[in-house]
Design an enzyme around this catalytic site. Sequence first.
Site, short mmCIF file in Angstrom:
data_model
loop_
_atom_site.label_atom_id
_atom_site.label_comp_id
_atom_site.label_asym_id
_atom_site.label_seq_id
_atom_site.Cartn_x
_atom_site.Cartn_y
_atom_site.Cartn_z
CB SER A 299 -0.87 0.02 1.27
OG SER A 299 -1.52 1.27 1.41
CE1 TYR B 91 -3.89 -1.82 5.72
CE2 TYR B 91 -3.48 0.45 5.02
CZ TYR B 91 -3.76 -0.87 4.72
OH TYR B 91 -3.88 -1.27 3.40
P1 NDP Z 1 -11.50 -5.90 0.39
O1 NDP Z 1 -11.98 -5.70 1.79
O2 NDP Z 1 -12.46 -5.69 -0.72
O3 NDP Z 1 -10.85 -7.35 0.24
C1 NDP Z 1 -10.05 -7.90 1.25
C2 NDP Z 1 -9.94 -9.40 1.02
O4 NDP Z 1 -9.08 -9.94 2.04
C3 NDP Z 1 -11.26 -10.10 1.12
O5 NDP Z 1 -11.34 -11.07 0.11
C4 NDP Z 1 -11.20 -10.78 2.48
O6 NDP Z 1 -11.92 -11.99 2.42
C5 NDP Z 1 -9.71 -11.06 2.62
N1 NDP Z 1 -9.30 -11.22 4.00
C6 NDP Z 1 -9.28 -10.28 4.97
N2 NDP Z 1 -8.86 -10.81 6.13
C7 NDP Z 1 -8.61 -12.12 5.88
C8 NDP Z 1 -8.16 -13.20 6.67
N3 NDP Z 1 -7.87 -13.05 7.96
N4 NDP Z 1 -8.02 -14.41 6.09
C9 NDP Z 1 -8.31 -14.58 4.79
N5 NDP Z 1 -8.73 -13.60 3.98
C10 NDP Z 1 -8.89 -12.38 4.53
O7 NDP Z 1 -10.26 -4.92 0.23
P2 NDP Z 1 -9.21 -4.68 -0.95
O8 NDP Z 1 -9.50 -5.54 -2.11
O9 NDP Z 1 -9.12 -3.25 -1.15
O10 NDP Z 1 -7.88 -5.16 -0.21
C11 NDP Z 1 -6.98 -6.10 -0.74
C12 NDP Z 1 -5.58 -5.73 -0.32
O11 NDP Z 1 -5.25 -4.47 -0.89
C13 NDP Z 1 -5.37 -5.59 1.19
O12 NDP Z 1 -4.13 -6.17 1.53
C14 NDP Z 1 -5.33 -4.08 1.40
O13 NDP Z 1 -4.56 -3.74 2.52
C15 NDP Z 1 -4.67 -3.64 0.11
N6 NDP Z 1 -4.87 -2.25 -0.26
C16 NDP Z 1 -6.14 -1.76 -0.42
C17 NDP Z 1 -6.31 -0.41 -0.78
C18 NDP Z 1 -7.66 0.21 -0.90
O14 NDP Z 1 -7.74 1.47 -0.86
N7 NDP Z 1 -8.73 -0.55 -1.09
C19 NDP Z 1 -5.15 0.44 -1.05
C20 NDP Z 1 -3.88 -0.19 -0.83
C21 NDP Z 1 -3.77 -1.48 -0.47
P3 NDP Z 1 -12.88 -12.60 3.56
O15 NDP Z 1 -13.54 -11.46 4.25
O16 NDP Z 1 -13.82 -13.47 2.80
O17 NDP Z 1 -11.96 -13.36 4.41
C1 8X3 Z 2 -5.09 1.49 1.72
C2 8X3 Z 2 -4.86 2.91 1.32
O1 8X3 Z 2 -4.56 5.28 2.16
O2 8X3 Z 2 -6.38 4.01 3.11
O3 8X3 Z 2 -3.92 0.82 1.93
O4 8X3 Z 2 -4.13 3.52 3.72
S1 8X3 Z 2 -4.98 3.95 2.65
#
Ligand code: NDP
Ligand code: 8X3
Length: 252
Positions: free
Chosen positions: A139, A152
């Site tokens: 991120s 985070y």
């Molecule tokens: P979502 O919440 O849409 O997806 C997160 C996914 O992670 C879900 O499929 C969830 O599945 C899974 N997950 C969470 N905790 C667990 C766990 N303990 N075990 C197994 N699976 C888990 O968010 P994003 O798609 O945005 O996030 C994906 C990645 O991208 C993350 O690592 C996030 O930190 C990163 N990210 C996101 C950003 C954003 O602004 N959206 C920006 C930068 C990075 P389930 O609930 O079914 O377990």
């Molecule tokens: C997710 C992006 O800016 O909310 O990693 O931390 S931010």
Amino acid sequence: MIKNVFITGATSGIGAACAELYASHGHNLLLTGRRADKLEAIQKSLEDTYRVRVTVYCFDVRDRQAADAVAVQLKENNTSVDILINNAGLALGRHTIDDADMNDWEVMIDTNVKGVLYVTRALLPLMKPGSAHIINIGSVAGKEVYEKGNVYCATKFALDALSQSMRIDLLSKNIKVTAIHPGAVQTEFSLVRFKGDAKTAEAVYDGFTPLQAADVANTVYYCTSLPENVCINDLVITCTAQANAIYFNKQQ
Ligand code: NDP
Ligand code: 8X3
């Protein structure tokens, strides 16, 4: 060549978008998440639409034994992993360090750091030297800290360090390691962060056009489509209205 692509957190957002994109290119999928109903629906939809093989594993990446058990199952079935996308992760809460819920800290550290370690360690024996590729979804929060981002941000800084370490440790095996660091992406991320408070979650994206999950998935796919001698090590992707973790150009 058809590849076996293992994606953690494939039930929504970036992981689900990656699953769809790799399926559309004919690759076999190994999808994980904790929500069995979502996994099954995605499996059926991708198999029906793209005629690819989709196997689902419902487990929590914080559960080391569960990650090991999946690896054992894959080994018994003689299934290798060509691409591992460490995507499962979350933020919980946005509070100052003296005000935050310490249980949220535990969940973020266990998921975003230890979960990646457990899954990677379990699957590495199934990844062929010379051709395998690990993608870690970091991120911009792992590049700059922002107010109330504390733990985070720390987990994503840790993931950045781990990606660099993995790249060095796996160099002799010619296993590629790419860290992709997105800025704001409109997924379930904010809804999870604000614990179901849809109004606060939606307000995160007020005044600018964020990335969509498919934008990140396209980038992931691009990184894994390069010639054997080319590896993108580290990549930051934001929407045009975002310069880094802190600076946005928001319309009033
Ligand atoms: P979502 O919440 O849409 O997806 C997160 C996914 O992670 C879900 O499929 C969830 O599945 C899974 N997950 C969470 N905790 C667990 C766990 N303990 N075990 C197994 N699976 C888990 O968010 P994003 O798609 O945005 O996030 C994906 C990645 O991208 C993350 O690592 C996030 O930190 C990163 N990210 C996101 C950003 C954003 O602004 N959206 C920006 C930068 C990075 P389930 O609930 O079914 O377990
Ligand atoms: C997710 C992006 O800016 O909310 O990693 O931390 S931010």
